[in-house]
Design a protein around this motif. Structure first.
Motif, PDB file in Angstrom:
ATOM      1  N   GLU A  87       0.807  -1.217   0.000  1.00  0.00           N
ATOM      2  CA  GLU A  87       0.000   0.000   0.000  1.00  0.00           C
ATOM      3  C   GLU A  87       0.843   1.271   0.000  1.00  0.00           C
ATOM      4  O   GLU A  87       0.329   2.366   0.210  1.00  0.00           O
ATOM      5  CB  GLU A  87      -0.982   0.012   1.181  1.00  0.00           C
ATOM      6  N   LEU A  88       2.158   1.118  -0.198  1.00  0.00           N
ATOM      7  CA  LEU A  88       3.009   2.296  -0.357  1.00  0.00           C
ATOM      8  C   LEU A  88       3.479   2.312  -1.803  1.00  0.00           C
ATOM      9  O   LEU A  88       4.237   1.444  -2.227  1.00  0.00           O
ATOM     10  CB  LEU A  88       4.210   2.224   0.585  1.00  0.00           C
ATOM     11  N   GLU A  89       2.987   3.284  -2.576  1.00  0.00           N
ATOM     12  CA  GLU A  89       3.262   3.304  -4.002  1.00  0.00           C
ATOM     13  C   GLU A  89       3.905   4.624  -4.412  1.00  0.00           C
ATOM     14  O   GLU A  89       3.753   5.645  -3.743  1.00  0.00           O
ATOM     15  CB  GLU A  89       1.964   3.081  -4.781  1.00  0.00           C
ATOM     16  N   VAL A  90       4.640   4.568  -5.513  1.00  0.00           N
ATOM     17  CA  VAL A  90       5.235   5.792  -6.082  1.00  0.00           C
ATOM     18  C   VAL A  90       4.856   5.847  -7.558  1.00  0.00           C
ATOM     19  O   VAL A  90       4.708   4.817  -8.209  1.00  0.00           O
ATOM     20  CB  VAL A  90       6.768   5.787  -5.927  1.00  0.00           C
ATOM     21  N   ASP A  91       4.698   7.073  -8.055  1.00  0.00           N
ATOM     22  CA  ASP A  91       4.369   7.202  -9.481  1.00  0.00           C
ATOM     23  C   ASP A  91       5.653   7.259 -10.297  1.00  0.00           C
ATOM     24  O   ASP A  91       6.767   7.276  -9.755  1.00  0.00           O
ATOM     25  CB  ASP A  91       3.487   8.431  -9.726  1.00  0.00           C
ATOM     26  N   ASP A  92       5.499   7.315 -11.620  1.00  0.00           N
ATOM     27  CA  ASP A  92       6.660   7.275 -12.506  1.00  0.00           C
ATOM     28  C   ASP A  92       7.588   8.460 -12.291  1.00  0.00           C
ATOM     29  O   ASP A  92       8.818   8.317 -12.382  1.00  0.00           O
ATOM     30  CB  ASP A  92       6.203   7.219 -13.964  1.00  0.00           C
ATOM     31  N   ASP A  93       7.015   9.636 -12.026  1.00  0.00           N
ATOM     32  CA  ASP A  93       7.865  10.805 -11.825  1.00  0.00           C
ATOM     33  C   ASP A  93       8.714  10.658 -10.573  1.00  0.00           C
ATOM     34  O   ASP A  93       9.903  10.976 -10.567  1.00  0.00           O
ATOM     35  CB  ASP A  93       6.998  12.067 -11.722  1.00  0.00           C
ATOM     36  N   MET A  94       8.098  10.194  -9.492  1.00  0.00           N
ATOM     37  CA  MET A  94       8.842   9.993  -8.245  1.00  0.00           C
ATOM     38  C   MET A  94       9.930   8.940  -8.440  1.00  0.00           C
ATOM     39  O   MET A  94      11.022   9.046  -7.892  1.00  0.00           O
ATOM     40  CB  MET A  94       7.911   9.552  -7.115  1.00  0.00           C
ATOM     41  N   ALA A  95       9.616   7.904  -9.240  1.00  0.00           N
ATOM     42  CA  ALA A  95      10.554   6.789  -9.410  1.00  0.00           C
ATOM     43  C   ALA A  95      11.846   7.223 -10.077  1.00  0.00           C
ATOM     44  O   ALA A  95      12.877   6.553  -9.942  1.00  0.00           O
ATOM     45  CB  ALA A  95       9.900   5.677 -10.219  1.00  0.00           C
ATOM     46  N   ASN A  96      11.812   8.347 -10.786  1.00  0.00           N
ATOM     47  CA  ASN A  96      13.033   8.817 -11.430  1.00  0.00           C
ATOM     48  C   ASN A  96      14.040   9.360 -10.415  1.00  0.00           C
ATOM     49  O   ASN A  96      15.234   9.416 -10.684  1.00  0.00           O
ATOM     50  CB  ASN A  96      12.707   9.893 -12.468  1.00  0.00           C
ATOM     51  N   ASP A  97      13.537   9.783  -9.266  1.00  0.00           N
ATOM     52  CA  ASP A  97      14.413  10.314  -8.210  1.00  0.00           C
ATOM     53  C   ASP A  97      14.688   9.205  -7.196  1.00  0.00           C
ATOM     54  O   ASP A  97      14.205   9.238  -6.069  1.00  0.00           O
ATOM     55  CB  ASP A  97      13.748  11.508  -7.541  1.00  0.00           C
ATOM     56  N   VAL A  98      15.461   8.192  -7.598  1.00  0.00           N
ATOM     57  CA  VAL A  98      15.662   7.021  -6.735  1.00  0.00           C
ATOM     58  C   VAL A  98      16.388   7.394  -5.453  1.00  0.00           C
ATOM     59  O   VAL A  98      16.082   6.864  -4.372  1.00  0.00           O
ATOM     60  CB  VAL A  98      16.438   5.916  -7.489  1.00  0.00           C
ATOM     61  N   ALA A  99      17.363   8.308  -5.521  1.00  0.00           N
ATOM     62  CA  ALA A  99      18.089   8.698  -4.314  1.00  0.00           C
ATOM     63  C   ALA A  99      17.160   9.397  -3.334  1.00  0.00           C
ATOM     64  O   ALA A  99      17.264   9.214  -2.115  1.00  0.00           O
ATOM     65  CB  ALA A  99      19.275   9.601  -4.675  1.00  0.00           C
ATOM     66  N   GLY A 100      16.242  10.205  -3.887  1.00  0.00           N
ATOM     67  CA  GLY A 100      15.281  10.881  -3.019  1.00  0.00           C
ATOM     68  C   GLY A 100      14.372   9.895  -2.307  1.00  0.00           C
ATOM     69  O   GLY A 100      14.044  10.063  -1.129  1.00  0.00           O
ATOM     70  N   ILE A 101      13.948   8.861  -3.017  1.00  0.00           N
ATOM     71  CA  ILE A 101      13.091   7.856  -2.387  1.00  0.00           C
ATOM     72  C   ILE A 101      13.889   7.069  -1.338  1.00  0.00           C
ATOM     73  O   ILE A 101      13.357   6.701  -0.286  1.00  0.00           O
ATOM     74  CB  ILE A 101      12.497   6.920  -3.444  1.00  0.00           C
ATOM     75  N   ASP A 102      15.177   6.821  -1.595  1.00  0.00           N
ATOM     76  CA  ASP A 102      16.024   6.175  -0.583  1.00  0.00           C
ATOM     77  C   ASP A 102      15.963   6.944   0.728  1.00  0.00           C
ATOM     78  O   ASP A 102      15.724   6.377   1.807  1.00  0.00           O
ATOM     79  CB  ASP A 102      17.486   6.123  -1.048  1.00  0.00           C
ATOM     80  N   ASP A 103      16.191   8.265   0.640  1.00  0.00           N
ATOM     81  CA  ASP A 103      16.198   9.096   1.845  1.00  0.00           C
ATOM     82  C   ASP A 103      14.832   9.105   2.510  1.00  0.00           C
ATOM     83  O   ASP A 103      14.720   9.083   3.742  1.00  0.00           O
ATOM     84  CB  ASP A 103      16.614  10.528   1.484  1.00  0.00           C
ATOM     85  N   TRP A 104      13.795   9.134   1.680  1.00  0.00           N
ATOM     86  CA  TRP A 104      12.430   9.156   2.210  1.00  0.00           C
ATOM     87  C   TRP A 104      12.123   7.869   2.972  1.00  0.00           C
ATOM     88  O   TRP A 104      11.556   7.897   4.067  1.00  0.00           O
ATOM     89  CB  TRP A 104      11.466   9.363   1.038  1.00  0.00           C
TER      90      TRP A 104
END
Length: 769
Positions: free
Chosen positions: A116-133
């Motif tokens: 139930e935790l999803e990311v869209d295509d735009d967010m997926a491009n910022d992989v380092a940002g999602i790591d930190d998140w």
């Protein structure tokens, strides 16, 4: 994937950024290369862990797509093993994270899905940002509580391995890997493993046989000649003596297989009537099991011309079948002991054949990095001991008693039919997913280790435990020596290690199934005969004279109300564990093996460990007056007419055994000893359920010991047998003959008397049938 197979060691961008990140590389640099016998390859890692989260994929579908596109690491992290699949439906969605973990000895990756935790295509491009998140949110919630539900995870290990620890076929090649286990790279691995073992492992060339010279050439009565032209099978049955195979110093292989798969009613087998026909030729049509045809092909590939297959080399029906089986059945220690290698067809999923289709990226290490110190880092999705246990030891085939004996007796084995190939000998083990030289445990040194004592388990134990038992050093004790100190020392230093090895074999074997339970003893006759030959021990119906008194103190882990005198049909005497047949919920244990309130002090001398307790003193409290010496075959297959008895001399007490409820209303066998406090009954383990009103029994004391228990308390222990009269021959001028109905132990619980025997009892000579 190419037309020739699958290219290994290819990484997608997201896998590459994780394994080549500064965080992972810094921690890999601290890890020492594995040398072939480091403990982490067998026991995993321990100590404090460091972790860092990485975003990998928006969904499992994206992860699977990357694996399908050829990413080797995605393939490893997308599937835990052949039994595990991620749930894929509308209720199981979410992103995939990889948690990089580092311990003192290794680095590994834990892949999980946060539902139930999803990311869209735009967010997926910022992989380092999602790591930190991900890291920030985890540190805030500690466990992704609430709607953030973590699935089961897949672990992939990053192992640094020295280049001289893997086989010459190596995991480094970038050549395509075949999608079938019938592949050139598999053949090269098999040939290397066999050649290396034959040339460099003396313990594997010391055959488990009964021959005077254990290294001499020996051949079964009959074998299959698969043909002398490589790549062209022309099988026929041959009589070894007539062909002069011993004089030619030829070699042969053996086959272990599932009869339910490869020996169906329509399949070809040796009969009295067709022997001459099979000596002319064995047809390669559908009448011959595909497993047999594959095994013949493998025989040629491994450089041998002959193979022994039970249903084609022992007469199965006809006028001579019974006589042939009784003779050949007692040669199994020689048949498998002298085999060059045992081909084991696991038959996973009911597959008739040795070869299986698979994705080779799931079973091949992925090369991550070559290091400056001549070591290499690989990603592997399972440690060797785990994948060997899951694929081999827990396979349905290994639940068969005859197959267990074949596995123990053969010095070398190659395992087909699972998703990957396995090799095992008495020194090393390999797998396609772990092609690194792995020394099997030094069992002789580990027989007194706490883990082995507590669990009875050690990886790859069937061959190594048997090797330790057959070739252990035994210092014979002078029978005239009466010094209690010398006897206790002999028990701890010599009898006990041999007993542990035998107990491991017997416990595993008694948990296997047989078509005919009357074969329970006959199906391990080969193991017994080999031990007799190598150790000069005296064996009768599952019991060894030299392991007295420990070998008589067995019990079953049976629930009360379910012990309904399930006799095995083996005609074994009551004092042998083979007299009873177990169900799948039961196991064989020793009465001296404690399960409660015991702890070994760290400072205690390892040479004085005894089962779970650390023993400060041991006392033999009985004498083995007479150990049976029946006719040759009766030792392995007792007949109904011949009664096999032992005679003991020891202190005895009378008592009443009955089943009562303990303080938690759990039924428990208790024994009220005559002239002892009735408030402190002895805890006993009866072989069968006792009547409600109880049964009058006789206790005979076999041994006692003093041990250190938790918090370094000393406690006295006593153990012995529970008997009832089997028949009374007083009227004929003879003594009463007793039979075993259970075993007892004092000192287990605080309310259990430690002085059931206090030295005032009279000694009696007892004959037990």
């Amino acid at each position: 994937m190419t037309s020739n197979g699958v290219i290994p060691h290819v990484l997608c961008h997201r896998c590459s950024r994780i394994v080549h990140s500064d965080w992972v590389q810094e921690r890999l640099a601290r890890v020492k290369p594995w040398t072939g016998h480091s403990s982490w390859a067998l026991d995993g890692d321990s100590g404090e862990e460091e972790k860092l989260r990485f975003f990998h994929s928006e969904s499992l579908e994206k992860l699977d797509a990357s694996a399908a596109a050829g990413c080797h690491l995605c393939t490893l992290i997308s599937k835990k093993d052949q039994y595990f699949e991620w749930s894929k439906d509308e209720h199981h969605t979410g992103l995939v994270q990889v948690v990089a973990c580092a311990g003192p000895y290794a680095v590994w990756l834990e892949t999980s899905r946060i539902q139930e935790l999803e990311v869209d295509d735009d967010m997926a491009n910022d992989v380092a940002g999602i790591d930190d998140w991900l890291e920030e949110r985890y540190n805030e919630s500690y466990d992704f509580s609430g709607a953030w539900i973590m699935d089961d995870f897949v672990t992939v290990h990053l192992r640094k391995v020295r280049s001289d620890t893997y086989s010459q076929t190596g995991p480094d090649s970038n050549l395509p890997l075949s999608t079938s286990s019938d592949a050139p790279e598999i053949l090269k691995s098999m040939q290397y493993w066999l050649k290396d073992c034959v040339e460099n492992h003396p313990e594997c060339n010391r055959y488990s046989s009964t021959q005077q010279d254990p290294t001499a050439t020996w051949f079964p009565t009959r074998v299959i000649d698969v043909g002398q032209v490589p790549g062209k099978l022309a099988p026929r049955l041959v009589i070894s003596a007539a062909e002069g195979l011993v004089q030619k110093k030829a070699h042969y292989l053996t086959l272990s297989h599932s009869w339910s798969i490869s020996t169906k009613a329509h399949n070809l087998k040796l009969e009295t009537e067709n022997m001459a026909q099979l000596q002319d030729s064995i047809p390669l049509d559908d009448r011959l099991s595909k497993t047999f045809r594959d095994a013949m092909k493998i025989t040629q590939q491994l450089g041998c011309r002959y193979i022994w297959i039970d249903s084609l080399c022992i007469i199965q029906s006809g006028s001579k079948a019974k006589e042939d089986w009784q003779r050949e059945g007692l040669t199994m220690s020689d048949v498998y002991g002298h085999s060059r290698c045992n081909i084991t067809a696991l038959g996973t999923g009911g597959n008739d054949g040795c070869y299986t289709p698979r994705n080779p990226l799931q079973t091949s290490p992925c090369l991550i990095k070559k290091c400056d110190d001549k070591s290499t880092v690989y990603a592997v999705n399972s440690l060797l001991e785990n994948t060997f246990t899951e694929n081999v030891e827990q396979s349905p085939l290994f639940n068969r008693g005859w197959v267990f004996q074949e596995s123990v007796l053969s010095s070398r084995a190659v395992y087909f039919g699972a998703p990957q190939l396995f090799w095992e000998c008495r020194r090393q083990a390999f797998a396609e997913s772990w092609p690194f030289k792995t020394d099997t445990p030094r069992v002789r040194q580990r027989l007194t280790e706490p883990t082995l004592r507590a669990t009875g388990d050690t990886p790859f134990s069937s061959k190594t435990v048997f090797e330790a038992l057959c070739n252990g050093e035994e210092q014979q004790m002078d029978e005239d020596t009466q010094e209690e100190k010398d006897r206790a020392k002999h028990l701890i230093e010599h009898t006990f290690p041999s007993f542990l090895a035998w107990e491991k074999i017997a416990k595993t074997f008694i948990g296997t199934s047989l078509t005919f339970t009357s074969d329970r003893l006959f199906a391990m006759a080969g193991i017994a005969r080999a031990i007799e030959h190598f150790r000069s021990f005296t064996y009768v119906t599952g019991t060894w004279r030299e392991l007295y008194p420990l070998d008589l103190l067995w019990r079953f882990t049976r629930e009360l109300g379910e012990r309904n005198n399930v006799v095995s049909g083996s005609n074994a005497p009551s004092w042998s564990w083979a007299a009873k047949e177990l169900n799948v919920k039961e196991s064989l244990k020793n009465i001296a093996d404690s399960e409660k309130n015991t702890q070994r002090p760290d400072h205690w001398n390892g040479n004085k460990r005894f089962l779970v307790e650390s023993v400060t003193s041991v006392a033999y409290l009985s004498e083995l007056v007479e150990f049976p010496n029946p006719a040759f075959e009766s030792k392995y297959r007792p007949d109904k007419e011949g009664e096999i008895t032992i005679v003991l001399k020891g202190r005895v007490r009378k008592g009443l055994a009955k089943t009562e409820l303990d303080v938690q209303n759990y039924p428990e066998d208790r024994l009220y000893v005559e002239r002892k406090d009735p408030k402190s009954p002895v805890i006993v383990y009866m072989d069968d359920d006792t009547p409600t009103e109880g049964v009058q029994v006789l206790l005979v004391l076999l041994m006692g010991w003093e041990g250190l228990v938790s918090h370094y308390w000393k406690r006295q222990f006593q153990a012995g047998l529970v008997l009832v009269p089997a028949k009374n021959e007083d009227g004929k001028g003879g003594p009463t003959v007793y039979r075993r109905v259970g075993a007892f132990r004092t000192g287990e619980l605080s309310d259990c008397p430690v002085n059931a025997f206090d030295g005032t009892e009279a000694e009696e000579v007892l004959r037990i049938c």
